[in-house]
Design an enzyme around this catalytic site. Sequence first.
Site, mmCIF file in Angstrom:
data_model
loop_
_atom_site.group_PDB
_atom_site.id
_atom_site.type_symbol
_atom_site.label_atom_id
_atom_site.label_comp_id
_atom_site.label_asym_id
_atom_site.label_seq_id
_atom_site.Cartn_x
_atom_site.Cartn_y
_atom_site.Cartn_z
ATOM 1 N N ASP A 138 -4.481 5.275 -1.160
ATOM 2 C CA ASP A 138 -5.686 5.292 -1.999
ATOM 3 C C ASP A 138 -6.945 5.152 -1.137
ATOM 4 O OD1 ASP A 138 -7.147 5.417 -4.299
ATOM 5 O OD2 ASP A 138 -6.727 3.373 -4.947
ATOM 6 N N HIS A 160 -9.484 13.974 1.314
ATOM 7 C CA HIS A 160 -8.051 14.276 1.212
ATOM 8 C C HIS A 160 -7.547 14.916 2.512
ATOM 9 C CE1 HIS A 160 -7.975 12.946 -2.842
ATOM 10 N NE2 HIS A 160 -8.676 13.946 -3.344
ATOM 11 N N THR A 201 1.419 11.720 -11.777
ATOM 12 C CA THR A 201 1.415 12.487 -13.027
ATOM 13 C C THR A 201 0.007 12.482 -13.642
ATOM 14 O OG1 THR A 201 2.328 10.474 -14.016
ATOM 15 C CG2 THR A 201 3.846 12.300 -13.732
ATOM 16 N N ASN A 214 -2.832 12.464 -11.729
ATOM 17 C CA ASN A 214 -3.782 13.192 -10.870
ATOM 18 C C ASN A 214 -4.089 14.605 -11.368
ATOM 19 O OD1 ASN A 214 -2.631 11.769 -7.693
ATOM 20 N ND2 ASN A 214 -4.231 11.076 -9.082
ATOM 21 N N ARG A 254 -2.710 -3.147 -7.548
ATOM 22 C CA ARG A 254 -1.780 -2.767 -8.623
ATOM 23 C C ARG A 254 -0.895 -1.619 -8.143
ATOM 24 N NH1 ARG A 254 -6.990 -1.422 -11.028
ATOM 25 N NH2 ARG A 254 -7.471 0.717 -10.461
#
Length: 234
Positions: A19, A36, A65, A67, A186
Site C-alpha cells: 500500500d 504503481h 476485488t 480495486n 488493517r
Amino acid sequence: MRSDKLPEVLPGHIAFIMDGNGRWAKKRLLPRKAGHREGVKTMRKIVNACFDIGMRYVTVFAFSTENKNRPEDEVNSLFALMQEYFTEFLGEMLDNGIRITVMGDISYFPESLRNIISEAVASSKECTRGTLNIALNYGARDEMLRAVNAAVDGGKHITADELSSLLYTSDIPDPDLIVRTGGESRLSNFMLYQCAYSELIFTKILWPDLDIKKLYEILNEYAMRDRRFGKIKS
Ligand code: FPP
C-alpha cells in the site's frame, strides 16, 4: 540485536500488502500510475531479496476485488503494468527457479493479460526454489464463499483440511508474516482464513520506499515475536 543483520529465524512464507503507491506519487506531484510503476520495481527487488535470503513463499497483494472500482484509467494502467511485468520478469523468475501462482478470479481481465499470466503460471510450474503467489482480483470473502459453495455442492460436512484445500492457497502454507506498508493497520480482505496465526507488521513506509534495510528491520522484528499458536510455552 542489530537490525541490519539477518536474524536466524525467518518466515517461510511472507505476504505483502503493498500500500502507498498513490501517496508516493502524489508527494512527488506525479500521476498515480507513476507510483504503481515504482511499486513494481520495489516488488521485484523485495521479492528477489526474500528468495535470495532463503524464504520459500512470497505472496503479494497486487489487485483486490475492490480495486476494479477505481477509475478506468488507473485500472487500465495497472493492467498494462501487469502485462509488462509478466512479459519482462518471467524469464528472471524461471532463471531463479521461482514458480508463479495466482490467487483470485482473473476471468474478467483482458484476454491478452489472461493469456500471459496463464503462460507464466504454466511455464514455471516445475520450478522448486520458491513460489511467488500473486493475488490478482483477490478478496478473502470471495475466496471463502467459493470454498463454501464448493463444499455445499459436495453435499457433506468437510474438515478444516478439506476447507483449506478448497482455497486458492491449497498447496501453499499459511503466511508466517503479513507486512502492510502505507500506514494503515488493517488486513482489508486479505488472506482472512490463512492469517489465523500469522504475525502482522504494519509500517508507515510507503510501498515504493521499502528497501532491503527496512526489510531486514521487519524480519528482525518478526524474529523477536513469541509464536505460541494458541498453546503455552513448554
Ligand atoms: C496500493 O496502493 C497498491 C495497489 C492497489 C496496487 C499494487 C500493485 C503493484 C505494486 C503492481 C502490481 C503489478 C504486478 C505486475 C503484479 P494505493 O494505490 O492504494 O496507494 P495509496 O493508498 O497511497 O493511494
